[in-house]
Design a protein around this motif. Structure first.
Motif, PDB file in Angstrom:
ATOM      1  N   SER A 211      21.805  -4.260  15.694  1.00  0.00           N
ATOM      2  CA  SER A 211      21.373  -5.192  14.650  1.00  0.00           C
ATOM      3  C   SER A 211      20.068  -5.908  14.989  1.00  0.00           C
ATOM      4  O   SER A 211      19.303  -6.247  14.082  1.00  0.00           O
ATOM      5  CB  SER A 211      22.476  -6.227  14.379  1.00  0.00           C
ATOM      6  OG  SER A 211      22.784  -6.951  15.546  1.00  0.00           O
ATOM      7  N   HIS A 212      19.763  -6.112  16.272  1.00  0.00           N
ATOM      8  CA  HIS A 212      18.590  -6.910  16.643  1.00  0.00           C
ATOM      9  C   HIS A 212      17.427  -6.102  17.217  1.00  0.00           C
ATOM     10  O   HIS A 212      16.302  -6.606  17.253  1.00  0.00           O
ATOM     11  CB  HIS A 212      18.988  -8.000  17.650  1.00  0.00           C
ATOM     12  CG  HIS A 212      19.848  -9.074  17.071  1.00  0.00           C
ATOM     13  ND1 HIS A 212      21.209  -8.904  16.863  1.00  0.00           N
ATOM     14  CD2 HIS A 212      19.553 -10.322  16.638  1.00  0.00           C
ATOM     15  CE1 HIS A 212      21.709  -9.997  16.336  1.00  0.00           C
ATOM     16  NE2 HIS A 212      20.738 -10.876  16.180  1.00  0.00           N
ATOM     17  N   VAL A 213      17.685  -4.881  17.684  1.00  0.00           N
ATOM     18  CA  VAL A 213      16.615  -4.073  18.280  1.00  0.00           C
ATOM     19  C   VAL A 213      16.396  -2.796  17.476  1.00  0.00           C
ATOM     20  O   VAL A 213      15.300  -2.559  16.959  1.00  0.00           O
ATOM     21  CB  VAL A 213      16.931  -3.729  19.755  1.00  0.00           C
ATOM     22  CG1 VAL A 213      15.868  -2.772  20.317  1.00  0.00           C
ATOM     23  CG2 VAL A 213      16.984  -4.999  20.592  1.00  0.00           C
ATOM     24  N   TYR A 214      17.418  -1.961  17.347  1.00  0.00           N
ATOM     25  CA  TYR A 214      17.239  -0.678  16.679  1.00  0.00           C
ATOM     26  C   TYR A 214      16.865  -0.847  15.211  1.00  0.00           C
ATOM     27  O   TYR A 214      16.208   0.028  14.627  1.00  0.00           O
ATOM     28  CB  TYR A 214      18.504   0.175  16.786  1.00  0.00           C
ATOM     29  CG  TYR A 214      19.013   0.333  18.203  1.00  0.00           C
ATOM     30  CD1 TYR A 214      18.137   0.470  19.273  1.00  0.00           C
ATOM     31  CD2 TYR A 214      20.381   0.358  18.479  1.00  0.00           C
ATOM     32  CE1 TYR A 214      18.596   0.603  20.562  1.00  0.00           C
ATOM     33  CE2 TYR A 214      20.853   0.503  19.780  1.00  0.00           C
ATOM     34  CZ  TYR A 214      19.955   0.618  20.813  1.00  0.00           C
ATOM     35  OH  TYR A 214      20.419   0.752  22.102  1.00  0.00           O
ATOM     36  N   ARG A 215      17.289  -1.969  14.600  1.00  0.00           N
ATOM     37  CA  ARG A 215      16.935  -2.233  13.201  1.00  0.00           C
ATOM     38  C   ARG A 215      15.894  -3.346  13.069  1.00  0.00           C
ATOM     39  O   ARG A 215      15.706  -3.900  11.988  1.00  0.00           O
ATOM     40  CB  ARG A 215      18.202  -2.593  12.416  1.00  0.00           C
ATOM     41  CG  ARG A 215      19.187  -1.430  12.350  1.00  0.00           C
ATOM     42  CD  ARG A 215      20.473  -1.805  11.666  1.00  0.00           C
ATOM     43  NE  ARG A 215      21.441  -0.700  11.722  1.00  0.00           N
ATOM     44  CZ  ARG A 215      22.746  -0.842  11.928  1.00  0.00           C
ATOM     45  NH1 ARG A 215      23.251  -2.055  12.076  1.00  0.00           N
ATOM     46  NH2 ARG A 215      23.539   0.199  11.975  1.00  0.00           N
ATOM     47  N   HIS A 216      15.219  -3.658  14.158  1.00  0.00           N
ATOM     48  CA  HIS A 216      14.140  -4.646  14.128  1.00  0.00           C
ATOM     49  C   HIS A 216      13.033  -4.136  13.203  1.00  0.00           C
ATOM     50  O   HIS A 216      12.730  -2.928  13.193  1.00  0.00           O
ATOM     51  CB  HIS A 216      13.596  -4.858  15.533  1.00  0.00           C
ATOM     52  CG  HIS A 216      12.634  -5.993  15.659  1.00  0.00           C
ATOM     53  ND1 HIS A 216      11.319  -5.902  15.254  1.00  0.00           N
ATOM     54  CD2 HIS A 216      12.799  -7.257  16.130  1.00  0.00           C
ATOM     55  CE1 HIS A 216      10.711  -7.047  15.488  1.00  0.00           C
ATOM     56  NE2 HIS A 216      11.590  -7.898  16.011  1.00  0.00           N
ATOM     57  N   PRO A 217      12.422  -5.011  12.402  1.00  0.00           N
ATOM     58  CA  PRO A 217      11.411  -4.549  11.427  1.00  0.00           C
ATOM     59  C   PRO A 217      10.320  -3.664  12.020  1.00  0.00           C
ATOM     60  O   PRO A 217       9.946  -2.642  11.420  1.00  0.00           O
ATOM     61  CB  PRO A 217      10.833  -5.853  10.887  1.00  0.00           C
ATOM     62  CG  PRO A 217      11.975  -6.828  11.009  1.00  0.00           C
ATOM     63  CD  PRO A 217      12.696  -6.452  12.259  1.00  0.00           C
TER      64      PRO A 217
END
Length: 346
Positions: A268-274
């Motif tokens: 949620s915080h790295v792989y899907r970071h903008p």
């Protein structure tokens, strides 16, 4: 007595009763004379190490697309970290290090360029879907050595096929999910121990997240630095497996939960970071357009390094070609096929 036989004798004397001995292997699909120097699993490890697919891992994305920084992980360095962790555990438990290492080195050979973004696109485009674990097995069974494959032992192929967890349970009682050997089950856990730690380390180095953003409860249990977290997880796996009698590979409930929570936090915080997502959106477009180009003209596969195997559907041959590409090869080929080239005036 041959050198291989001496090593096999040593295995039977020194390894745990739960270890998979080289002499007990189910063997290869195509029978062949044994090596006079190496055991079957040593031979498998060396075949993987010397394969073209293994060498290409150095230019395949782990998390960051074609990173320019020298210290970010690639698919190759991830694989080496998995092998190191898995061998440490196997040695402590008296299991077969050669089998463990062979599975570790081969587990990600089927990964696409641009990481899981490439896998998701091919999964949408290929009839029946695309999974890197199945592609890894296809690489060693069919694609390497100009279509002859590496002819590995069944235990190594089984471990490769069953290493992946996605966002599912780390461990399972389902034999269809878990490897048939303890060595393969070690690799399954070593894989996630490696990637949750090095992906967090890379994300911190890149400034995508700050250490203070990681849930304190996870760090308090696993450790507040990279080496400390790995040590906690590896020690827990060894100690819990020993306490269970050495015939199962386990994590304690608390550590297993914390590892799963760290994995979910990274998603949620790295792989899907903008910034990561934006690059992978662009990469997805490259994969999709290359796939569509070669599907429209499959006869051009050979000219660009691909191969159409007799009996394979065009979609499968194109997916084989694209999945085998490195990031930079895919970028360069896309540029060559779809972007105008400067005129050369003679």
């Amino acid at each position: 007595m041959e050198i291989r036989q001496l090593i096999e004798q040593r295995e039977s004397q020194l390894l745990s009763a739960s270890a998979c001995l080289s002499t007990a292997s189910v063997g290869r699909k195509i029978p062949e004379p044994p090596c006079s120097i190496r055991t079957a699993f040593q031979h498998d490890r060396d075949r993987i190490l010397h394969s073209k697919a293994f060498r290409r891992l150095k230019h395949k994305t782990q998390v960051f697309l074609a990173p320019e920084g020298d210290h970010y992980r690639t698919r190759l360095t991830h694989t080496l970290e998995v092998a190191q962790i898995a061998r440490t555990v196997a040695r402590a438990l008296g299991l077969n290090e050669d089998l463990t290492e062979a599975i570790s080195l081969g587990h990600d050979l089927g990964h696409t360029p641009f990481g899981h973004a490439g896998e998701r696109v091919l999964d949408q485009l290929v009839p029946g879907g695309f999974r890197h674990v199945l592609q890894s097995a296809r690489v060693v069974e069919v694609l390497e050595k100009e279509g002859r494959g590496l002819n590995l032992t069944g235990e190594v192929i089984d471990g490769i096929l069953k290493h992946s967890k996605g966002q599912g349970p780390l461990l399972s009682s389902d034999p269809e999910v878990m490897a048939s050997t303890l060595e393969g089950r070690i690799v399954r856990l070593a894989d996630i121990i490696a990637y949750v730690n090095h992906d967090l380390d890379d994300a911190l180095r890149a400034g995508l997240v700050a250490a203070g953003e990681v849930p304190a409860g996870i760090l308090d249990l696993l450790g507040h630095n990279h080496s400390g977290r790995i040590n906690t997880m590896v020690r827990d796996m060894i100690e819990c497996s020993m306490a269970a009698g050495g015939d199962r590979i386990l994590l304690s409930p608390a550590i297993e939960q914390a590892v799963g929570e760290l994995r979910d936090w990274l998603f949620s915080h790295v792989y899907r970071h903008p910034s990561v997502h934006e690059d992978f959106f662009k990469a997805s477009r490259i994969i999709r357009e290359l796939f569509e180009f070669f599907m429209a003209s499959p006869q051009l596969l050979d000219a660009h390094g691909g191969r159409r195997r007799p009996g394979d559907q065009a979609e499968v041959s194109v997916a084989d070609f694209i999945a085998g590409m490195t990031d930079r090869y895919a970028l360069n080929l896309y540029h060559k096929l779809f972007l105008p080239q400067p005129w050369k005036i003679l």
